[in-house]
Scaffold this motif. Structure first.
Motif, PDB file in Angstrom:
ATOM      1  N   GLU A 514      -4.590 -16.353 -20.286  1.00 23.40           N
ATOM      2  CA  GLU A 514      -4.975 -15.756 -21.610  1.00 23.40           C
ATOM      3  C   GLU A 514      -6.317 -16.570 -21.161  1.00 23.40           C
ATOM      4  OE1 GLU A 514      -2.842 -19.221 -23.717  1.00 23.40           O
ATOM      5  OE2 GLU A 514      -2.188 -17.705 -21.774  1.00 23.40           O
ATOM      6  N   THR A 515      -6.077 -17.460 -20.123  1.00 17.78           N
ATOM      7  CA  THR A 515      -8.072 -18.333 -21.187  1.00 17.78           C
ATOM      8  C   THR A 515      -7.757 -19.053 -19.366  1.00 17.78           C
ATOM      9  OG1 THR A 515      -6.760 -20.770 -21.173  1.00 17.78           O
ATOM     10  CG2 THR A 515      -7.416 -19.706 -23.396  1.00 17.78           C
ATOM     11  N   PHE A 516      -9.462 -19.437 -18.709  1.00 20.90           N
ATOM     12  CA  PHE A 516      -9.614 -18.984 -17.555  1.00 20.90           C
ATOM     13  C   PHE A 516      -8.767 -21.124 -16.896  1.00 20.90           C
ATOM     14  CE2 PHE A 516     -12.931 -20.846 -14.248  1.00 20.90           C
ATOM     15  CZ  PHE A 516     -12.388 -20.160 -13.085  1.00 20.90           C
ATOM     16  N   THR A 517      -9.213 -21.574 -18.009  1.00 20.38           N
ATOM     17  CA  THR A 517      -8.245 -22.835 -17.549  1.00 20.38           C
ATOM     18  C   THR A 517      -7.430 -22.770 -17.059  1.00 20.38           C
ATOM     19  OG1 THR A 517      -9.551 -24.233 -19.241  1.00 20.38           O
ATOM     20  CG2 THR A 517      -8.245 -25.385 -18.642  1.00 20.38           C
ATOM     21  N   LYS A 518      -6.110 -22.218 -17.729  1.00 24.56           N
ATOM     22  CA  LYS A 518      -4.741 -21.909 -17.195  1.00 24.56           C
ATOM     23  C   LYS A 518      -4.774 -21.157 -15.794  1.00 24.56           C
ATOM     24  CE  LYS A 518      -2.843 -21.890 -22.104  1.00 24.56           C
ATOM     25  NZ  LYS A 518      -1.126 -21.307 -22.767  1.00 24.56           N
ATOM     26  N   TYR A 519      -6.275 -20.250 -16.165  1.00 22.04           N
ATOM     27  CA  TYR A 519      -5.708 -19.452 -14.461  1.00 22.04           C
ATOM     28  C   TYR A 519      -5.996 -20.674 -13.706  1.00 22.04           C
ATOM     29  CZ  TYR A 519      -8.146 -16.311 -10.764  1.00 22.04           C
ATOM     30  OH  TYR A 519      -8.050 -16.590  -9.328  1.00 22.04           O
ATOM     31  N   SER A 520      -6.966 -21.827 -13.939  1.00 19.46           N
ATOM     32  CA  SER A 520      -7.408 -22.781 -12.986  1.00 19.46           C
ATOM     33  C   SER A 520      -6.255 -23.127 -12.553  1.00 19.46           C
ATOM     34  CB  SER A 520      -8.519 -23.587 -13.344  1.00 19.46           C
ATOM     35  OG  SER A 520      -7.972 -24.117 -14.207  1.00 19.46           O
ATOM     36  N   ILE A 521      -4.979 -23.772 -13.575  1.00 19.98           N
ATOM     37  CA  ILE A 521      -4.417 -24.154 -12.998  1.00 19.98           C
ATOM     38  C   ILE A 521      -3.351 -23.704 -12.449  1.00 19.98           C
ATOM     39  CG2 ILE A 521      -2.163 -25.800 -14.300  1.00 19.98           C
ATOM     40  CD1 ILE A 521      -4.029 -26.225 -16.473  1.00 19.98           C
TER      41      ILE A 521
END
Length: 835
Positions: A514-521
């Motif tokens: 749901e967030t780009f931060t989690k996507y980047s991980i």
């Protein structure tokens, strides 16, 4: 994947390499002698070209009389045993192309500079091609051995039908087993991966034997473990196969191994379980014949210390001892292994061989399984996706093939979602379709409960095996959960619910967090963001059926709705998609959607009524509460009312509601350095309702291109004539780069949400872009399709939220072959969800 080591493990021998080399020296490479021949009957263009090329001083020339010929086969192999530059160290795969001019067939060598035509599936079987430059290549280690080389070719249209009755001009091309024109290999590889056995070297005729083991000296595995280092000769082993790996090809240009294949078997007796490695030429002879559960008598094998980094599958019986200090090696020589299959009827109780255990789980139990847990599943296929390819490593020519499938077992409204990689069983992998009773073993659980939407699916491992269920006496028949499934499916045989199954199309899975931060991980890439200026190269570098996900930054400046051409079909697509659970998002979407609505008090649910007999374009018109306007005179207000003169309303309903452009786009669109157009949606990307009448046709459409030409069935339809399972239509969006100099057009193909998000209010385009789905309103009249009105009725609301906003777009890019490339917008991250 479990059970795979990161490097080839050299066996104690090269499995008959010297013998095979002597045979090649005697028979020669099957290029055949290019010789003049007196043509009988119609004059062959191939024959004329061959006679001309050998008379040319440089043995290459431009063809003056270019005529169309048909492509009958495209076959791949690893080129070795010939002079090469010292610089390239990577595998060099070559292609032999069989053509027909209506008089003769000829197998030709494709100049490696033209390999890209195969990579992109532009040069493929069934096509008409025109060859304008050829040359003659001789093997200087042979007498008179030469092949025709294609140096320049133009690929044309797909032919309706091609005759397979034309003979080969060179009878050597008909020899069995087939051999490549160049190099020292005795075999071809599968066209699109290295895991699948391909060609006539793979035997299937090994039968169980009636053997007496009374006079055979048998040693237990535990005893062998204690004594093998002090032995020179080893007694026979009597074992059962518990696990079987997929095929491994470890050929390299500088390794002169005739058949560089390797497989792992995990075998057991009453004292333990050990790894058996089968090498090289034994693999084509035995791989297809050795099934899980088979009892073997192994004689004249070798033993060596186990490779320390090898991952062993864990047996289900915790009491079974895992022997990891040694491994059994089976070769064609040094020593020549003797393998015998023992009939199950002949297996005696006193041998105490372990039974074949399984760990079947139901869909209702899956939610409680931990990450990386191994399990087996059984059910009916309700969705079968198209075959896709995944590059093993960057700058390599090696790919894995996989497809997404959904399996229902009656214990839950949700299906198993399975990432099904090829398990070296092409006869199963390429012939599954919806309504098939299917089982798959050794699947690994992939889950992440800390992200939204929650992630939960299964993926294959190195030891996974697929089985199409339907015959008595097959493995697992007596498992309790298999029996329960069979009883459940009997109650659904005549049910309309089972007919609402889906085949193929673009499948946006797994969902991104749901967030780009989690996507980047969650992603494992060198560069997290791709500049729009670099996107073109990323897209054009894709090979056939390769799908890749990238992230770009930009501003959405144009939104255009394109109704599906079959949207007026008399069908309830929402029912179809909900019953098939395609695509699955997550239960978490509901909660997140509600949170998003609480943050934005302006968002309202569209109360539009289901459509009547209107066309898709008419149903696009929003209710009086919300209307999409366009043009310099349009002055919409954001309180749900519209400001437009009455005489323009009729025109607006027909045209203006389908497209919106921002002021920024009007200012910048004529000054762009580049505008990339990838918004077209091809018929292959529209999920289709499964139709058993056309099952063969659909199966061929969603498999990869075959290596050899298969005549089409008489009466086969066009793909676009098969009913769509997702008649919503799609959006074309233009994303302008942050520097306002490059733009890219992409497609957004929303899918209906399954039952797990049925109650969420996914009613605006912004929410659809966030979740890649649309909420299906309940239709009072199931003969009418309400989707487009509910979906497209709130474009203006989304536009006001996205206008001039910097977003991160997650793009799914796919090369469908034959110059057909698609780019789908999978999700957008707005400033609120980037951090």
């Amino acid at each position: 994947m479990s059970g795979e080591s990161s490097q080839p493990q050299a066996g104690p021998s090269h499995a008959g390499e010297d013998q095979e080399s002597r045979e090649r020296d005697q028979v020669g490479v099957p290029g055949g002698v290019i010789r003049r021949a007196v043509a009988q009957g119609p004059r062959s263009w191939i024959q004329k070209v061959l006679e001309r090329v050998i008379d040319t001083p440089r043995q290459r020339f431009y063809v003056s009389e270019v005529v169309p010929v048909a492509v009958l086969a495209v076959q791949r192999y690893l080129l070795e045993d010939e002079p090469r530059d010292l610089v390239p160290k990577l595998p060099l795969y070559c292609y032999d192309v069989t053509i027909s001019d209506g008089v003769y067939q000829e197998k030709c060598y494709l100049n490696p500079s033209l390999n890209f035509l195969v990579y992109k599936n532009i040069l493929k079987v069934g096509k008409e091609v025109r060859i304008s430059r050829v040359s003659c290549l001789y093997n200087e280690k042979r007498i008179g051995q030469g092949v025709l080389c294609i140096d320049n070719v133009h690929c044309g249209k797909i032919l309706d039908a091609i005759s397979l009755e034309t003979p080969f001009r060179n009878h050597a091309h008909e020899q069995v087993p087939e051999r490549p024109l160049r190099g020292g290999k005795s075999h071809y590889l599968a066209l699109w991966n290295n895991e699948d056995p391909y060609g006539d070297i793979w035997l299937t005729n090994k039968e169980a034997e009636e053997l007496s083991v009374k006079n055979s000296k048998i040693i237990s595995l535990s005893h062998l473990e204690m004594t093998w280092s002090n032995r020179r000769n080893f007694p026979a082993l009597l074992v059962r196969i518990l696990y079987k790996s997929k095929l491994r090809y470890y050929g390299k240009p500088d390794r002169r191994i005739v058949e560089p294949f390797q497989i792992f078997l995990e075998v057991a007796d009453s004292s333990g379980i050990v790894s058996v490695i089968m090498w090289n030429a034994l693999c084509p002879e035995w791989y297809k014949c050795l099934q899980v559960g088979v009892v073997l008598l192994l004689q004249q094998y070798s033993v060596k210390k186990c490779y320390q980094f090898r991952m062993h599958p864990h047996p289900l019986d915790p009491q079974m001892k895992i022997i990891s200090t040694m491994e059994i090696c089976l070769n064609l020589q040094d020593p020549p292994t003797n393998i015998s299959i023992i009939s199950e009827k002949q297996v005696k109780t006193e041998w105490k061989l372990p039974k074949l255990n399984n760990q079947f789980v139901t869909r209702s139990e899956l939610d409680d399984l931990p990450e990386n847990q191994l399990c087996d599943v059984v059910g009916v296929l309700v969705f079968v996706g198209r075959v896709q390819r995944l590059k093993k490593k960057e700058s390599r020519e090696e790919f894995l093939t996989y497809r997404w499938i959904h399996i229902a077992d009656g214990t839950s409204e949700l299906p198993f979602i399975v990432e099904l990689f090829s398990t070296s069983q092409p006869e199963v992998f390429e012939n599954i379709n919806p309504m098939t009773y299917f089982s798959c073993t050794q699947l690994k659980v992939v889950r992440d409960d800390d992200r939204l939407p929650k992630l939960l699916y299964l993926t294959t491992t190195n030891e996974s095996q697929m089985l199409i269920i339907g015959h008595e006496g097959q493995p697992y028949t007596y498992e309790a959960k298999v029996k329960n499934f069979i009883q459940w499916i009997k109650t659904k045989t005549d049910s309309g619910e089972m007919k609402n199954t889906v085949f193929g199309g673009y499948y946006p899975y797994p969902p991104v967090p749901e967030t780009f931060t989690k996507y980047s991980i969650s992603v494992k890439v060198e560069s997290l963001l791709t500049a729009i200026s670099e996107a073109k190269k990323e897209i054009e570098d894709l090979q056939y059926r390769e799908q890749k996900r990238i992230a770009i930054q930009g501003i959405i400046t144009v939104i255009k709705y394109i109704p599906h051409s079959g949207a007026s079909e008399s069908a309830s697509a929402s029912d179809t998609l909900r019953n098939a659970n395609l695509p699955s998002t997550s239960q978490a979407a509901r909660g997140e959607s509600q949170k998003s609505q609480e943050r934005d008090g302006k968002r309202r649910h569209d109360d539009s009524e289901p459509g009547s007999s209107q066309t898709a374009s008419a149903r696009l018109i929003p209710s009086n509460k919300k209307r999409v306007l366009e043009g310099p005179n349009a002055k919409p207000s954001y309180n749900g009312r519209e400001s437009i003169s009455p005489h323009l309303i009729g025109k607006a309903r027909k045209t203006l509601n389908h497209k919106w452009e921002s002021q920024l786009w009007r200012e910048r669109k004529f000054g762009l350095l580049d505008h990339l157009h990838y918004s077209h949606v091809y018929p292959e990307s529209i999920p289709r309702r499964f139709n058993s009448e056309y099952s063969t046709f659909l199966t061929q459409q969603y498999n990869t291109q075959p290596s050899k030409y298969i005549p089409p069935e008489e009466g086969s339809p066009k793909l676009e004539d098969i009913k769509s399972a997702c008649s919503i239509g799609h959006f074309e969006l233009t994303i302008l780069g942050l520097n306002h100099d490059i733009a890219i057009d992409v497609a957004f193909l929303p899918m209906y949400c399954p039952k797990d998000v049925r109650t969420s209010q996914i009613d605006t385009l912004l929410t659809c872009l966030n979740y890649n789905c649309v909420f299906p309103p309940e239709a009072t009249d199931h003969d009418r399709f309400p989707g487009p009105r509910a979906l497209a009725g709130d474009i203006m609301k989304a536009v006001t939220e996205l206008n001039r906003v910097h977003i991160v777009g997650i793009l799914d890019i796919c090369n469908l072959g034959d110059n057909k490339i698609e780019v789908f917008l999978h999700k957008i991250y707005t400033p609120e969800t980037i951090s």
